[in-house]
Write a protein that holds these residues in place. Structure first.
Motif, PDB file in Angstrom:
ATOM      1  N   SER A  56       0.993   9.128 -90.567  1.00 18.21           N
ATOM      2  CA  SER A  56       1.428  10.571 -89.846  1.00 18.21           C
ATOM      3  C   SER A  56      -0.656  11.078 -90.501  1.00 18.21           C
ATOM      4  O   SER A  56      -1.032  10.039 -91.439  1.00 18.21           O
ATOM      5  CB  SER A  56       2.311  11.449 -91.040  1.00 18.21           C
ATOM      6  N   LEU A 110       7.678  12.439 -92.615  1.00 15.76           N
ATOM      7  CA  LEU A 110       8.108  10.909 -92.469  1.00 15.76           C
ATOM      8  C   LEU A 110       7.824   9.761 -93.560  1.00 15.76           C
ATOM      9  O   LEU A 110       7.708   9.525 -93.925  1.00 15.76           O
ATOM     10  CB  LEU A 110       6.801  10.717 -90.955  1.00 15.76           C
ATOM     11  N   CYS A 129      10.958  12.571 -88.029  1.00 15.96           N
ATOM     12  CA  CYS A 129       9.660  12.777 -88.093  1.00 15.96           C
ATOM     13  C   CYS A 129       9.118  14.328 -87.205  1.00 15.96           C
ATOM     14  O   CYS A 129      10.066  14.932 -86.633  1.00 15.96           O
ATOM     15  CB  CYS A 129       8.759  11.660 -87.187  1.00 15.96           C
TER      16      CYS A 129
END
Length: 340
Positions: free
Chosen positions: A11, A72, A291
């Motif tokens: 991420s 996430l 996510c």
């Protein structure tokens, strides 16, 4: 000494265009994601995609971002913290893209005296753009930085009975009290050529809508993402006793210009209200951790589009995340390996 490295996607560090741009650059410049010659890939990514996509993606991340950070990352860390006490070997956590690098994860294990690592990609189904890129980068880093370290790859677990049991129970629990017309199994999409490229037998069958392209258990199916997806769905449906007319399978998150796996999630869901399918639940078994693709693309955008077309009830079923049964299962797999 043995150790384990759990690896997820990754991420950006913040939901801003400035943070998203280098993250997307690393992700999209990966030759296993956009598998074209480097100069063409650079032109597509840096000359076209990164001109607008960072701002668009940042806006999407802002919609799902938590106070603690990226969902996430936060959920992966929670899972990691639950798994570690269940096993007798060091367990690390890394991401394929972003600042929580695989190199840092291997270094941390190495500093603890680990010389044999089980690399554990957190993807149930094998795919070039997820599993393979993790394995390839880890091996590259090992050769350069940790030549004495041994790495073994945990295989895709899409059809393991204990995983199917945990996934099925999670779906069943979240469906309690929800009357649905259709349960949608939405898997992350990939270009069709990726499936053929990972076929080491060169015997891949033609793609037929709503059918496995390779027979489960055959050599051609070993690295066939599409077959893995259909087999996951089949096993879950079988365990839960879901009638054929009550579920479907789709693929999400495609890029324009290529032939991607079909049918497409957004197209199928948008067409459902006109067919009288007004109440749906969506599960995303290609991910074990929620996510951007599950929280924004499905739980927000797909829901909004579905209701705008006349849909009534929409349930986005969470991923396994840090579910106790899932963490216990991962711990069991690690313990089985560490005792060998």
């Amino acid at each position: 000494m043995k150790g384990v490295l759990l690896v997820n996607l990754g991420s950006p560090d913040a939901p801003t265009p400035e943070a998203v741009k280098p993250y997307l650059d690393e992700f999209l410049m990966d030759k296993y994601v956009i598998d074209v010659p480097y100069l063409l890939r650079a032109f597509l990514v840096r000359g076209i995609i990164l001109r607008k996509r960072p701002e668009e993606s940042a806006h999407a991340y802002q919609k799902i971002w938590w106070k603690e950070g990226s969902p996430l990352i936060v959920l992966s860390e929670r899972m990691h913290k639950k798994v570690q006490p269940l096993v007798n070997v060091p367990v690390g956590l890394a991401m394929r893209y972003g600042s929580m690098t695989i190199e840092k994860g291997l270094q941390d294990l190495y500093d603890q005296g680990v010389t044999e690592v089980m690399l554990f990609p957190l993807y149930p189904q094998y795919a070039m753009a997820s599993t393979l890129t993790i394995e390839a980068l880890a091996d590259e880093i090992r050769k350069k930085k940790f030549p004495d370290m041994k790495i073994m790859n945990f295989p895709a677990f899409y059809n393991k009975p204990d995983y199917i049991n945990v996934l099925s129970n999670s779906i069943k629990e979240h469906l309690k009290g929800f009357e649905y017309d259709k349960l949608v199994f939405s898997y992350h999409g990939i270009p069709e050529r990726h499936v053929r490229k990972t076929d080491k037998t060169k015997s891949h069958r033609k793609f037929v809508t709503n059918k496995m392209c390779c027979e489960a258990g055959t050599p051609a199916a070993e690295f066939c993402y599409r077959t893995h997806c259909y087999e996951t769905t089949r096993l879950v449906v079988e365990q839960l006793g879901i009638p054929e007319n009550k579920y479907c399978q789709t693929f999400q998150s495609r890029l324009a210009g290529d032939k991607w796996l079909e049918p497409y999630t957004d197209v199928e869901i948008d067409n459902m209200p006109a067919k009288g399918i007004k109440k749906i639940a969506v599960v995303t078994p290609a991910f074990v951790t929620d996510c951007l693709e599950t929280l924004e693309e499905i739980a927000m955008r797909a829901k909004e589009d579905f209701q705008a077309k006349g849909g009534e009830d929409f349930l986005a079923i969470p991923c396994l995340n840090d579910d106790d049964a899932w963490c216990e299962l991962v711990g069991n797999w690690i313990n089985d390996w560490s005792k060998k």
